[in-house]
Structures are given as structure tokens and as C-alpha cells.
Design an enzyme around this catalytic site. Structure first.
Site, PDB file in Angstrom:
ATOM      1  N   TRP A 191       0.859  -1.178   0.000  1.00  0.00           N
ATOM      2  CA  TRP A 191       0.000   0.000   0.000  1.00  0.00           C
ATOM      3  C   TRP A 191       0.898   1.231   0.000  1.00  0.00           C
ATOM      4  CZ3 TRP A 191      -0.191   4.008   3.633  1.00  0.00           C
ATOM      5  CH2 TRP A 191      -1.086   5.044   3.264  1.00  0.00           C
ATOM      6  N   GLU A 232      -2.987  -2.941  -2.444  1.00  0.00           N
ATOM      7  CA  GLU A 232      -4.139  -2.340  -1.762  1.00  0.00           C
ATOM      8  C   GLU A 232      -4.459  -0.944  -2.294  1.00  0.00           C
ATOM      9  OE1 GLU A 232      -3.570  -1.785   2.439  1.00  0.00           O
ATOM     10  OE2 GLU A 232      -5.646  -1.182   2.784  1.00  0.00           O
ATOM     11  N   LYS A 234      -6.939   2.652  -2.549  1.00  0.00           N
ATOM     12  CA  LYS A 234      -7.535   3.607  -1.619  1.00  0.00           C
ATOM     13  C   LYS A 234      -8.248   4.687  -2.416  1.00  0.00           C
ATOM     14  CE  LYS A 234      -6.230   6.008   2.577  1.00  0.00           C
ATOM     15  NZ  LYS A 234      -5.380   5.876   3.741  1.00  0.00           N
ATOM     16  N   ASP A 265      -9.797  -2.979   1.441  1.00  0.00           N
ATOM     17  CA  ASP A 265      -9.901  -2.461   2.805  1.00  0.00           C
ATOM     18  C   ASP A 265     -11.301  -1.866   2.955  1.00  0.00           C
ATOM     19  OD1 ASP A 265      -9.854  -0.447   4.942  1.00  0.00           O
ATOM     20  OD2 ASP A 265      -7.708  -0.811   5.062  1.00  0.00           O
ATOM     21  N   HIS A 268     -11.824   1.890   2.502  1.00  0.00           N
ATOM     22  CA  HIS A 268     -11.220   2.589   1.368  1.00  0.00           C
ATOM     23  C   HIS A 268     -12.148   2.829   0.198  1.00  0.00           C
ATOM     24  CE1 HIS A 268      -6.752   1.743   2.529  1.00  0.00           C
ATOM     25  NE2 HIS A 268      -7.468   2.239   3.511  1.00  0.00           N
ATOM     26  N   HIS A 292      -8.917  -6.248   4.368  1.00  0.00           N
ATOM     27  CA  HIS A 292      -8.606  -5.502   5.577  1.00  0.00           C
ATOM     28  C   HIS A 292      -9.920  -5.165   6.260  1.00  0.00           C
ATOM     29  CE1 HIS A 292      -4.231  -3.958   4.834  1.00  0.00           C
ATOM     30  NE2 HIS A 292      -4.313  -5.247   5.076  1.00  0.00           N
ATOM     31  N   ASP A 300     -12.274   7.256   6.019  1.00  0.00           N
ATOM     32  CA  ASP A 300     -11.357   6.140   6.283  1.00  0.00           C
ATOM     33  C   ASP A 300     -10.696   6.341   7.645  1.00  0.00           C
ATOM     34  OD1 ASP A 300      -9.599   3.992   5.968  1.00  0.00           O
ATOM     35  OD2 ASP A 300      -8.112   5.239   4.970  1.00  0.00           O
ATOM     36  N   ASP A 302     -10.357   4.239  10.251  1.00  0.00           N
ATOM     37  CA  ASP A 302      -9.683   3.106  10.886  1.00  0.00           C
ATOM     38  C   ASP A 302     -10.138   2.835  12.309  1.00  0.00           C
ATOM     39  OD1 ASP A 302      -7.687   2.069   8.822  1.00  0.00           O
ATOM     40  OD2 ASP A 302      -7.262   4.209   8.786  1.00  0.00           O
ATOM     41  N   ASP A 332      -7.282  -4.293  10.020  1.00  0.00           N
ATOM     42  CA  ASP A 332      -6.532  -3.052   9.809  1.00  0.00           C
ATOM     43  C   ASP A 332      -7.265  -1.886  10.453  1.00  0.00           C
ATOM     44  OD1 ASP A 332      -4.860  -1.058   9.047  1.00  0.00           O
ATOM     45  OD2 ASP A 332      -5.444  -1.035   6.940  1.00  0.00           O
TER      46      ASP A 332
HETATM   47  C1  RNT Z   1      -3.732   2.657   4.673  1.00  0.00           C
HETATM   48  C2  RNT Z   1      -3.935   1.213   4.430  1.00  0.00           C
HETATM   49  C3  RNT Z   1      -2.868   0.304   4.992  1.00  0.00           C
HETATM   50  C4  RNT Z   1      -2.414   0.720   6.370  1.00  0.00           C
HETATM   51  C5  RNT Z   1      -1.485  -0.247   7.052  1.00  0.00           C
HETATM   52  C6  RNT Z   1      -0.786   0.360   8.205  1.00  0.00           C
HETATM   53  O1  RNT Z   1      -4.800   3.414   4.284  1.00  0.00           O
HETATM   54  O2  RNT Z   1      -5.181   0.816   4.897  1.00  0.00           O
HETATM   55  O3  RNT Z   1      -3.301  -1.000   4.960  1.00  0.00           O
HETATM   56  O4  RNT Z   1      -3.502   0.934   7.216  1.00  0.00           O
HETATM   57  O5  RNT Z   1      -0.611  -0.796   6.146  1.00  0.00           O
HETATM   58 ZN    ZN Z   2      -5.637  -1.321   4.866  1.00  0.00          ZN
END
Ligand code: RNT
Ligand code: ZN
Length: 425
Positions: A191, A232, A234, A265, A268, A292, A300, A302, A332
């Protein structure tokens, strides 16, 4: 904290639940076993707010940011491993652990990210073997001076691009050493934060550079028995609100062309977009998916994933089609505003819970109704299945896995906080 229940009452409730599921042809005993077997890759970076061991101290940068200052962050490998082990004792079922390149242990020596070797992960690999926790891996394209202008592999500056290509190549070599050490592939996810805060005039060139850089990285052969590559995408990040080079379209096409895995993810995509519907589409073209599991709150963000409709839908989508062998389940998120071990525990338990629920669903009956054109029956069953006595089976799963049942894990966290975390100043 009161304990949640005694073993007798948990077993008794389970027997009734088992009977209820049995009426629909589901063998709850077999499902509990199957649910415990699916590996969940726990992300190391929740333990230290995505800081790493390079001395950066809390600055994650590069489009991701852990917010909050709950005391007790792990400050080195020993603390991180101890915290993870404790979290594992609260999380039922098979686990893996996902590292980032900047968790290398160099013994105080400054080794830049393009020069790291498997030897800088010797302690991690020994730990992985002793604990029987396989490792996954991620090159770290953020929190570094050469990521400061927002571009890494897609950078227009050849020196910057070269550095990150070398970094990714070094990561794949290390991941392959993990794979050899654990006897199974280390899932290695690329990523990058690359993108633009404001409207770019040229959206094409960074993507072309990214494609060429990825080709160069992936052209280096690594034994597929030791490493599985994933990329990955985004939609946007902090500082890349207007444009992200590695978008979903980009990586879906790229992974299809190269026949590598795509990482989806949950945070994302557009806030109302769930990845559940993307799984069957992508899997017709790519060899597998890394997911993820995360929870976006308005963006986003997290946050720690919960047993939410979105997460349950993703799990159902996978289990109904029986494609779990094509999916790598990974967490994640990074929340620094709550006890970090609780964050791990809540997130991982929610995912395991959703997998269990999906495995318990008598989905064969839904399919039969659908194939017979009895759509009212499909809808009716779908609705009825929601209130089957799932929680009794979940408690039994925790009991079988020898982890705390119900809310009992909260007391354990309180003890660990008092004895260990509170001493980290
Ligand atoms: C970032 C991605 C990625 C990170 C990690 C730390 O937007 O989601 O996966 O969160 O690699
Ligand atoms: Zn991620």
C-alpha cells in the site's frame, strides 16, 4: 467485574441452540470447529499507533494517522510481542500477525528501509516459530523523509522512486524468509500513500510510473511457497483528498494482469459502499483477495470493526460461496484513544463472531428457494435466520477455544493495564 456465566449454563444454552440449528440441517459442533480454523491476521500496528521502531514517536504520516493518547503504547519489540500474546489469549481461533517493515529490530543501528535484511527480523521469526503464529508483511511507504512530498513509487523524482523500489524488493525478500521460516506463504501487501491534496493536472503519469515500479518489484522472482503478493487501493487519504494514484480501478486491473491478490480495505471506498458485492466480481479475475477488516466512521477513520451489518455481509458473502480458501482475513485499524489490547480484542472477536454467524446460516435453504423461484420463501427464511440462537453458539466457541466468555475479557484487560501498561511512562 462479574463473571459472565458458569460452564453448565453455557453448555445447556448451547444444547438448545444446537437443536434449533439442527432443525435446519446445520451441525453446530462442526461449525464451531470450522470457525476456529479460519486464520485471522492481527495487525501489529494497533499496538503502537503505527509508530514503528525507527524512533519516529507517534508520527504515522503519509495519509494515515492514529489519534488519541491512551496510556500504555508498546515502545519496542518486547512490549509489542508481550501485548500481542496477551491479546491472543483473549481472541478465539487461529491467528497470524502482520508486521510492517519499520518494525525491524536493528539493535540500535540505523539501517535505512532499502537496506533491511531478514536478519533484522530474527527475533520476530523466532517468536513466530515458538508461538506458532505465522507472520504476514507490509513494506512501509510512509513516515519517512522520502515520503514527505506525498509520492513514493509514483514519484516523478527517479531517486525517490528508486529508493522505494529497493525498499519493496527488500520487503519481499524478508517476507520470503518469513514464509520459509513458517512453512507457509507470508501475505505481503503493498500500500502506498501516493496522491495529491489538490486537483492534479496529470492523473496519468503517476499511474504509469506506479505500474512500471510495481512491474520492476514483482519481476524479481520469489518462491510462491513463501510469499503471496497483494496490492491495496484507496479512495483518498489525509493529504491526498483529490487524487490517489493507486485507486481501486488501477489495482483491480493491475492484479488481474499480473494474477496477484487484490487487497480490499473496508474503509477505502465511498462511505455507503460495502465491499461485499465486490468479492464475487473480483474473484472471477484475480487468484484471491486480502481483506482488511476495518470500520470507517464518515471517512477512512480506521475505527475498530464491530459485529456490524457491513462486516456480517462481507463474511456471509464469502461463506455462502464457500470461498474462504481464496480469502486472507486481516485486521486493519489503529485507535490510540482506547486501550490498545481491547481494540485488538474487540476487532478480532467481532470478525470471528461474524464468521461463525455466517457459517451457521442455513444458506443451502436460501439457495434452494432461490433456484425454485420461491422468492418469498428466500426472503422469509433470511429474516427468520437472523434470530436463531447464535449467541449461545458464540459463547460455546469461546469456551472451546479457552478464551474468556462474554464480557469476562474486560476484567483481564483491567488487570494487564494495572500490572503492565500503567508502568509504561
Ligand atoms: C492505509 C492502508 C494500509 C495501512 C497499514 C498500516 O490506508 O489501509 O493497509 O492501514 O498498512
Ligand atoms: Zn488497509
Amino acid at each position: 467485574m462479574k463473571t459472565y456465566g458458569n460452564i453448565e449454563s453455557i453448555e445447556a444454552a448451547y444444547e438448545l441452540a444446537k437443536e434449533a440449528y439442527g432443525k435446519f440441517g446445520i451441525n453446530a459442533d462442526a461449525v464451531v470447529e470450522a470457525a476456529l480454523e479460519i486464520p485471522i491476521s492481527v495487525q501489529c500496528w494497533q499496538g503502537d499507533d503505527v509508530t514503528g521502531f525507527e524512533g519516529a514517536d507517534g508520527i504515522s504520516g503519509g495519509g494515515i494517522l492514529a489519534t488519541g493518547n491512551y496510556p500504555g503504547r508498546a515502545r519496542n519489540g518486547d512490549e509489542l510481542r508481550a501485548d500481542a500474546e496477551f491479546a491472543f489469549s483473549l481472541i478465539p481461533g487461529k491467528k497470524r500477525f502482520s508486521l510492517h517493515m519499520f518494525y525491524a529490530e536493528t539493535g540500535g543501528k540505523k539501517v535505512d528501509r532499502d537496506e533491511l535484511e531478514p536478519e533484522h527480523f530474527t527475533t520476530w521469526m523466532a517468536w513466530s516459530r515458538t508461538k506458532e503464529i505465522p507472520l504476514d508483511f507490509n513494506p512501509s511507504f510512509f513516515s519517512h523523509p522520502l515520503a514527505n512530498d506525498g509520492y513514493t513509487l509514483a514519484s516523478a523524482d527517479p531517486a525517490i522512486r528508486r529508493f522505494w523500489i529497493r525498499h519493496a524488493a527488500a520487503s519481499r525478500k524478508i517476507a520470503s524468509a518469513f514464509g520459509a521460516n513458517q512453512g507457509s506463504p507470508s501475505v505481503t501487501n503493498i500500500w502506498i500513500p501516493d496522491g495529491s491534496k489538490d486537483l492534479p493536472a496529470d492523473r496519468l503519469s503517476p499511474r504509469r510510473r506506479l505500474k512500471e515500479a510495481l512491474d520492476e518489484i514483482l519481476d524479481v522472482p520469489q518462491d510462491p511457497r513463501t510469499i503471496t503478493d497483494a496490492v491495496e487501493s484507496k479512495l483518498f487519504g489525509i493529504g491526498s483528498e483529490s487524487y490517489v494514484a493507486g485507486s481501486h480501478d488501477f489495482y483491480l486491473a493491475y492484479a488481474t494482469a499480473r494474477q496477484i491478490k487484490v487487497c480490499l480495505d473496508m474503509g477505502h471506498f465511498h462511505p455507503t459502499e460495502n465491499i461485499a458485492d465486490k468479492i464475487s466480481a473480483a474473484l472471477l479475475f484475480v487468484p484471491g483477495l486480502l481483506i482488511h477488516f476495518s470500520r470507517g466512521v464518515r471517512w477512512d477513520s480506521d475505527h475498530v470493526p464491530l459485529f456490524s451489518d457491513e462486516l456480517r455481509e462481507v463474511c456471509r458473502e464469502i461463506i455462502r460461496r464457500n470461498i474462504q480458501n481464496k480469502i486472507d482475513f486481516a485486521l486493519d485499524f489503529f485507535d490510540a484513544s482506547i486501550n490498545r489490547i481491547a481494540a485488538w480484542t474487540i476487532g478480532a472477536r467481532s470478525l470471528r463472531k461474524a464468521l461463525l454467524e455466517a457459517l451457521l446460516e442455513p444458506s443451502g435453504l436460501l439457495l434452494e428457494a432461490e433456484e425454485a423461484g420461491k422468492l418469498h420463501e428466500r426472503l422469509g427464511l433470511l429474516e427468520e435466520f437472523k434470530t436463531l440462537p447464535f449467541s449461545a453458539v458464540w459463547d460455546k466457541l469461546c469456551l472451546d477455544a479457552k478464551v474468556p466468555v462474554g464480557t469476562d475479557w474486560l476484567g483481564k484487560i483491567a488487570d494487564y493495564e494495572a500490572q503492565t501498561l500503567s508502568k509504561r511512562k
